[in-house]
Design an enzyme around this catalytic site. Sequence first.
Site, short mmCIF file in Angstrom:
data_model
loop_
_atom_site.label_atom_id
_atom_site.label_comp_id
_atom_site.label_asym_id
_atom_site.label_seq_id
_atom_site.Cartn_x
_atom_site.Cartn_y
_atom_site.Cartn_z
N ARG A 1 -71.27 -4.80 -38.53
CA ARG A 1 -72.59 -4.27 -38.16
C ARG A 1 -73.63 -4.52 -39.25
O ARG A 1 -73.33 -4.44 -40.43
CB ARG A 1 -72.52 -2.77 -37.86
CG ARG A 1 -72.31 -1.92 -39.11
CD ARG A 1 -72.23 -0.45 -38.81
NE ARG A 1 -73.52 0.16 -38.67
CZ ARG A 1 -73.88 1.32 -39.20
NH1 ARG A 1 -73.03 2.00 -39.94
NH2 ARG A 1 -75.07 1.81 -39.01
N ASP B 1 -72.03 23.16 -44.14
CA ASP B 1 -71.33 24.45 -44.26
C ASP B 1 -69.87 24.26 -44.64
O ASP B 1 -69.33 25.04 -45.43
CB ASP B 1 -71.43 25.23 -42.95
CG ASP B 1 -72.81 25.82 -42.69
OD1 ASP B 1 -73.65 25.81 -43.62
OD2 ASP B 1 -73.04 26.27 -41.55
N ILE C 1 -73.97 3.49 -48.81
CA ILE C 1 -73.94 2.08 -49.15
C ILE C 1 -75.35 1.56 -49.39
O ILE C 1 -75.63 0.88 -50.37
CB ILE C 1 -73.22 1.28 -48.04
CG1 ILE C 1 -71.75 1.71 -47.97
CG2 ILE C 1 -73.35 -0.22 -48.26
CD1 ILE C 1 -71.01 1.23 -46.73
N SER C 2 -76.25 1.92 -48.49
CA SER C 2 -77.64 1.47 -48.62
C SER C 2 -78.45 2.48 -49.41
O SER C 2 -78.05 3.63 -49.58
CB SER C 2 -78.27 1.28 -47.23
OG SER C 2 -78.44 2.53 -46.59
N ARG D 1 -84.13 9.20 -42.83
CA ARG D 1 -82.96 9.05 -43.71
C ARG D 1 -83.23 9.58 -45.13
O ARG D 1 -82.32 9.62 -45.95
CB ARG D 1 -82.53 7.59 -43.79
CG ARG D 1 -82.04 7.03 -42.47
CD ARG D 1 -81.52 5.61 -42.66
NE ARG D 1 -81.38 4.93 -41.39
CZ ARG D 1 -80.32 5.02 -40.58
NH1 ARG D 1 -79.29 5.76 -40.92
NH2 ARG D 1 -80.29 4.36 -39.44
N ASN E 1 -69.04 9.66 -47.19
CA ASN E 1 -70.17 8.95 -46.59
C ASN E 1 -70.21 9.42 -45.14
O ASN E 1 -69.48 8.92 -44.30
CB ASN E 1 -70.00 7.44 -46.67
CG ASN E 1 -71.21 6.69 -46.14
OD1 ASN E 1 -72.03 7.26 -45.42
ND2 ASN E 1 -71.31 5.42 -46.47
N HIS F 1 -77.91 13.36 -42.15
CA HIS F 1 -79.29 13.78 -41.87
C HIS F 1 -79.38 14.84 -40.78
O HIS F 1 -80.48 15.33 -40.49
CB HIS F 1 -80.11 12.56 -41.47
CG HIS F 1 -79.82 11.38 -42.33
ND1 HIS F 1 -80.17 11.33 -43.68
CD2 HIS F 1 -79.16 10.23 -42.08
CE1 HIS F 1 -79.75 10.18 -44.19
NE2 HIS F 1 -79.13 9.50 -43.23
#
Length: 140
Positions: free
Chosen positions: A17, A84, A98-99, A108, A71, A77
């Site tokens: 992707r 929690d 990663i980005s 984001r 991750n 978001h």
Amino acid sequence: MNIQIINGPNLNLLGVREKSIYGSSDFESYLAELKTNFPDVTISYFQSNVEGEIINILHEVGFSYDGIVLNAGAYTHTSIAIADAIAAINTPVIEVHISNVYKREEFRHHSMLAASCKGVIAGFGMHSYRLGIESLLLNY
């Protein structure tokens, strides 16, 4: 030392992707590299596209492992439930991306999880995971 890596939704498609954002390597190849680079650390891996399954693994390892590298993908978001779960466990959690999420869409730029995490690492490609592990080792 036992570290759990948890990847959230769509991260099972790494290497396939949006290569311009996430690169062309799949996570399993990078995981093998991490295990080679950290021979004294037991690194476990879990990936799910389902929010509840991520919460379940946090609960499962969050009182016995030495660290978690998370991750959460887009759940970063949106998920108060994952935040929690992180707040409820004893194991330190490092949020990784990663980005560089701050160079991307405005939505984001806010993490629902960061306040419950020990720290946040973003924008170093797959090496964000290595940096997350190294930060846990430094603080162990």
